[in-house]
Design a protein around this motif. Structure first.
Motif, short mmCIF file in Angstrom:
data_model
loop_
_atom_site.label_atom_id
_atom_site.label_comp_id
_atom_site.label_asym_id
_atom_site.label_seq_id
_atom_site.Cartn_x
_atom_site.Cartn_y
_atom_site.Cartn_z
N GLY A 14 79.46 35.50 24.97
CA GLY A 14 78.55 36.52 25.49
C GLY A 14 78.54 36.67 26.99
N ILE A 15 79.35 35.91 27.74
CA ILE A 15 79.42 36.07 29.19
C ILE A 15 80.15 37.37 29.49
CG2 ILE A 15 80.18 35.06 31.37
CD1 ILE A 15 77.99 33.51 29.92
N ARG A 16 79.59 38.16 30.41
CA ARG A 16 80.14 39.48 30.70
C ARG A 16 80.45 39.63 32.19
NH1 ARG A 16 81.10 39.05 26.29
NH2 ARG A 16 80.33 40.22 24.48
N PHE A 17 81.20 40.67 32.48
CA PHE A 17 81.59 41.01 33.86
C PHE A 17 80.34 41.09 34.74
CE2 PHE A 17 83.17 43.35 37.41
CZ PHE A 17 84.55 43.15 37.44
N GLY A 18 80.34 40.37 35.85
CA GLY A 18 79.21 40.39 36.77
C GLY A 18 78.14 39.37 36.48
N ASP A 19 78.20 38.69 35.32
CA ASP A 19 77.22 37.64 35.02
C ASP A 19 77.40 36.46 35.98
OD1 ASP A 19 76.01 38.98 32.98
OD2 ASP A 19 76.99 37.89 31.35
N ARG A 20 76.32 35.73 36.17
CA ARG A 20 76.37 34.54 37.01
C ARG A 20 76.17 33.30 36.15
NH1 ARG A 20 72.54 37.70 40.84
NH2 ARG A 20 74.07 38.95 42.01
N TRP B 183 64.94 26.66 40.92
CA TRP B 183 64.93 27.73 41.92
C TRP B 183 66.28 28.45 41.96
CZ3 TRP B 183 63.01 31.30 44.81
CH2 TRP B 183 63.73 31.79 45.90
N ILE B 184 67.37 27.69 42.01
CA ILE B 184 68.70 28.29 42.13
C ILE B 184 69.03 29.13 40.90
CG2 ILE B 184 71.17 27.77 42.20
CD1 ILE B 184 70.44 25.34 43.98
N LEU B 185 68.77 28.60 39.71
CA LEU B 185 69.08 29.35 38.49
C LEU B 185 68.20 30.59 38.36
CD1 LEU B 185 69.62 26.42 35.95
CD2 LEU B 185 71.36 27.88 36.97
N ALA B 186 66.94 30.48 38.79
CA ALA B 186 66.03 31.63 38.71
C ALA B 186 66.40 32.68 39.75
CB ALA B 186 64.59 31.18 38.90
N ASP B 187 66.65 32.24 40.99
CA ASP B 187 66.96 33.18 42.07
C ASP B 187 68.27 33.92 41.81
OD1 ASP B 187 66.36 34.20 44.80
OD2 ASP B 187 68.24 33.19 45.32
N SER B 188 69.24 33.22 41.23
CA SER B 188 70.54 33.84 40.94
C SER B 188 70.54 34.61 39.61
CB SER B 188 71.64 32.77 40.90
OG SER B 188 71.44 31.87 39.82
N ARG B 189 69.50 34.41 38.82
CA ARG B 189 69.41 35.02 37.48
C ARG B 189 70.64 34.64 36.65
NH1 ARG B 189 65.42 38.43 36.72
NH2 ARG B 189 66.45 39.47 34.97
N ALA B 190 70.97 33.37 36.70
CA ALA B 190 72.12 32.86 35.94
C ALA B 190 71.85 32.99 34.44
CB ALA B 190 72.39 31.41 36.29
N VAL B 191 72.89 33.35 33.69
CA VAL B 191 72.75 33.52 32.24
C VAL B 191 73.18 32.27 31.48
CG1 VAL B 191 73.10 36.01 32.41
CG2 VAL B 191 75.07 34.51 31.97
N ASP C 122 61.80 27.13 30.52
CA ASP C 122 60.66 28.00 30.32
C ASP C 122 60.45 28.95 31.49
OD1 ASP C 122 60.19 26.84 27.90
OD2 ASP C 122 58.57 25.52 28.60
N ARG C 123 60.96 28.57 32.66
CA ARG C 123 60.82 29.40 33.86
C ARG C 123 62.09 30.20 34.15
NH1 ARG C 123 59.13 24.33 35.06
NH2 ARG C 123 60.88 23.88 36.45
N LEU C 124 63.02 30.19 33.20
CA LEU C 124 64.32 30.85 33.40
C LEU C 124 64.59 31.83 32.27
CD1 LEU C 124 66.32 27.62 34.37
CD2 LEU C 124 65.38 29.33 35.93
N PRO C 125 63.99 33.00 32.33
CA PRO C 125 64.13 33.95 31.22
C PRO C 125 65.55 34.45 31.00
CG PRO C 125 63.09 34.99 33.12
CD PRO C 125 63.14 33.52 33.41
N THR C 126 66.39 34.42 32.03
CA THR C 126 67.76 34.93 31.86
C THR C 126 68.71 33.88 31.33
OG1 THR C 126 68.40 34.39 34.15
CG2 THR C 126 67.41 36.56 33.77
N LEU C 127 68.35 32.60 31.42
CA LEU C 127 69.27 31.53 31.02
C LEU C 127 69.34 31.44 29.49
CD1 LEU C 127 71.01 29.26 32.41
CD2 LEU C 127 69.17 27.70 31.75
N GLN C 128 70.53 31.65 28.96
CA GLN C 128 70.71 31.67 27.51
C GLN C 128 71.47 30.46 26.97
OE1 GLN C 128 69.24 34.20 25.73
NE2 GLN C 128 68.43 34.78 27.74
N ARG C 129 72.31 29.84 27.82
CA ARG C 129 73.18 28.77 27.30
C ARG C 129 73.32 27.64 28.31
NH1 ARG C 129 74.77 33.65 26.28
NH2 ARG C 129 75.31 34.32 24.17
#
Length: 608
Positions: free
Chosen positions: A68-74, A113-121, A139-146
């Motif tokens: 599920g990693i896509r172009f432009g994902d972090r 902080w780093i994962l949230a600020d970068s919106r890493a998936v 719980d504080r990282l809504p974009t982190l999926q894996r």
């Protein structure tokens, strides 16, 4: 002099990304050795060809797409310097994704902080403890999926997952990458606050690495020999990441060493036998102090010290002859130098594997004396200067024209300006495009094309830069004296007993210092002085030890005026560490945190 620049040596790429180099190299010569790796605990290195590495990266890239990693994902990578770090970074770049390097020593708060600020998936971690650190913040990282775990076999799992994805799908992503798109969001080490995400493009890295290869490539190995580099710098730091990219772009055999401690690094250097070394001052200082300690244990300390002074004298005379400031080494000096080369210098070179004749030091300034020692021993260390925001080096010593104690001249395509207040400003194609999600912070440091570094420095008449400190580190005593602590700290820390020194004195009547000791060096000192060897920090109360450190401080004070000199010091019961939050992951002092943690000790310095 207040301005100096150098014309570009390479062109900024107009298309493509960093991963292209890997595929092009494998297409030209798939059997050329590109990397070397070894299993944990093993001593033998296994060569990996360009073709084999391309196939591994391509298979991993397919798995990332399938997951599920896509172009432009972090995607965060939180691991020590190891083979899989390079695999993942090039697989991510192969599909147009962006790397977010994270130090494995980071706290849960920093990781969050780093994962949230970068919106890493997603985030790649090394082992279960790292996975728990990341997991605690989910719980504080809504974009982190894996979360993928290297020691849990995630490379193998992703490779299997991607079997149904075609090569063409990966290549269609790779060829869509524009060089001005982000390759990495590299976070600053946060010496003065929360880390900031530096947006570094494919072009930033390409220009940086191609310039260094074109201008300094002749130093990497003897003519006709393929260069070999053992990378022990953290790949989570822009310096280490730059070394990785340089190796892949230049066809240098790259090996990884996760543990940079002397006990692990020195055997790795001996077995891999690199032809070139990228390091930091701390490593060169440790190598030197360890060599002297071994000589002392063999009863040859006097011989070693005489050899060191000869090395310094020989290197100084050689430098003076090159710059026209004095004569070349005389006959007697050359004779002593040849003698000590057989007895001492050859052994020092053997510590680095025996094949290193040139090295680079970065991260902070290498002292002039340490540079002279290594040069006199047959290893010329090219000191340079750069920051995360400049994609590593923005200045370097010119080939064959090293001026020890400086950080060289601007690399081709870059310029240096000294502002009226002494701050170093730089510009060039390697300078970042800004801080992620921080337009105000970006505007504060990017000024009409110049990046204001926050460092203080001077340029000599030939354009060589000397770094004198940080603007925010300048101490102002209660008497109004401004003191740049770097010079004093460097001189105190040069003693083998001392591991760290923090100069204090803001709004105080005079300058003081907090000092920590090297545990191994302390045990050695106790043995030499016929005391019971022990790493017990209770030894800081030892009268002889206090006198020894007092002599170090007095010697350091000769570099400054009396008003700037250290008038009192305190030996602390333990070293500053990353775990305590007192050092950055790149081992720089977190001054504010140390001053806060040792406020009572600082008060005692001024109690009398």
């Amino acid at each position: 002099m207040r301005d100096v620049s150098a014309p570009p040596l390479v062109e900024t790429p107009q298309y493509g990304g960093l991963a292209d180099t890997l595929y092009e190299a494998a297409g030209r010569d798939p059997q050329r050795v590109q990397l070397a790796r070894r299993a944990p605990g093993a001593t033998d290195w296994t060569e990996v060809t360009a073709g084999a590495f391309r196939d591994e990266v391509l298979a991993l890239a397919k798995g990332l797409l399938a997951s599920g990693i896509r172009f432009g994902d972090r995607v965060g990578i939180m691991a020590r310097t190891r083979y899989e770090w390079t695999q993942f970074s090039y697989a991510l770049w192969s599909i147009g994704a962006q790397v977010v390097p994270i130090y494995p020593t980071s706290s849960s708060e920093q990781v969050s902080w780093i994962l949230a600020d970068s919106r890493a998936v997603a985030c790649v971690v090394e082992h279960e403890d790292d996975a728990m650190t990341v997991g605690a913040a989910c719980d504080r990282l809504p974009t982190l999926q894996r979360i993928w775990q290297l020691d849990g076999g995630c490379v193998r799992q992703l490779t299997r997952l991607g079997r149904g994805v075609s090569d063409e799908t990966v290549h269609s992503h790779r060829t869509a990458v524009d060089p001005h798109e982000p390759a990495a969001i590299a976070y600053t080490s946060g010496t003065t606050g929360r880390p900031k995400g530096c947006v570094l493009t494919h072009a930033n890295f390409a220009v940086e690495c191609d310039t260094l290869i074109a201008g300094w490539g002749e130093l990497l190995a003897p003519p006709g020999e393929q260069p070999r580099v053992l990378c022990f710098l953290p790949l989570a730091h822009v310096y280490g990441l730059m070394v990785q990219v340089c190796c892949l772009r230049a066809g240098i055999v790259l090996a990884h060493q996760p543990d940079p401690s002397a006990g692990s690094l020195l055997p790795a250097l001996a077995s891999f036998r690199p032809t070139f070394l990228w390091g930091v001052p701390y490593i060169f200082e440790k190598i030197y102090h360890r060599a002297r300690q071994v000589a002392a244990e063999d009863g040859k300390a006097d011989l070693f010290d005489r050899a060191v002074e000869t090395a310094v004298s020989h290197a100084e005379a050689t430098e003076a002859r090159r710059t026209g400031a004095g004569p070349a080494p005389g006959l007697a000096l050359r004779a002593r130098h040849r003698l000590y080369d057989r007895l001492v210098y050859s052994r020092l070179r053997a510590v680095l594997g025996g094949d290193v004749r040139y090295a680079v030091s970065g991260g902070s300034t290498l002292s002039r004396r340490m540079g002279l020692i290594f040069a006199g021993a047959g290893i010329t260390v090219y000191d340079g200067y750069g920051l995360t925001e400049t994609t590593a080096a923005v200045t370097a010593q010119p080939v064959g024209r090293v001026r020890f104690g400086t950080v060289g001249r601007p690399i081709p395509g870059c310029a240096v300006h000294i502002a009226p207040d002494g701050e170093v400003w730089v510009r060039g194609a390697t300078v970042f495009s800004g801080y992620l999600n921080d337009p105000q912070g970006t505007a504060e440091v990017l000024r009409d094309g110049w990046f204001a570094t926050g460092d203080l420095g001077t340029l000599d008449g030939d354009g060589y830069l000397t770094i004198t400190g940080r603007k925010k580190d300048v101490i102002i005593t209660s008497g109004g004296m401004s003191v740049a602590p770097a010079v004093l700290e460097e001189r105190v820390r040069a003693h083998p007993l001392i591991s760290q020194c923090l100069v204090v004195g803001d709004n105080r009547p005079y300058v003081g210092a907090l000092i920590t000791l090297d545990p191994d060096a302390l045990v050695h000192w106790q043995r030499v002085h016929q005391k019971q060897p022990s790493a017990d920090w209770g030894a800081v109360a030892d009268h002889d030890l206090q006198e020894e450190i007092q002599r170090v401080v007095v010697t350091a004070n000769t570099a400054v005026s009396r008003a700037e000199s250290i008038r009192a010091f305190r030996i602390l019961p333990e070293e500053f560490s990353v775990g305590q939050g007192l050092l950055t992951p790149s081992l720089k002092l977190r001054r504010r945190a140390i001053v806060k943690a040792y406020a009572a000790d600082i008060d005692e310095l001024y109690a009398n």
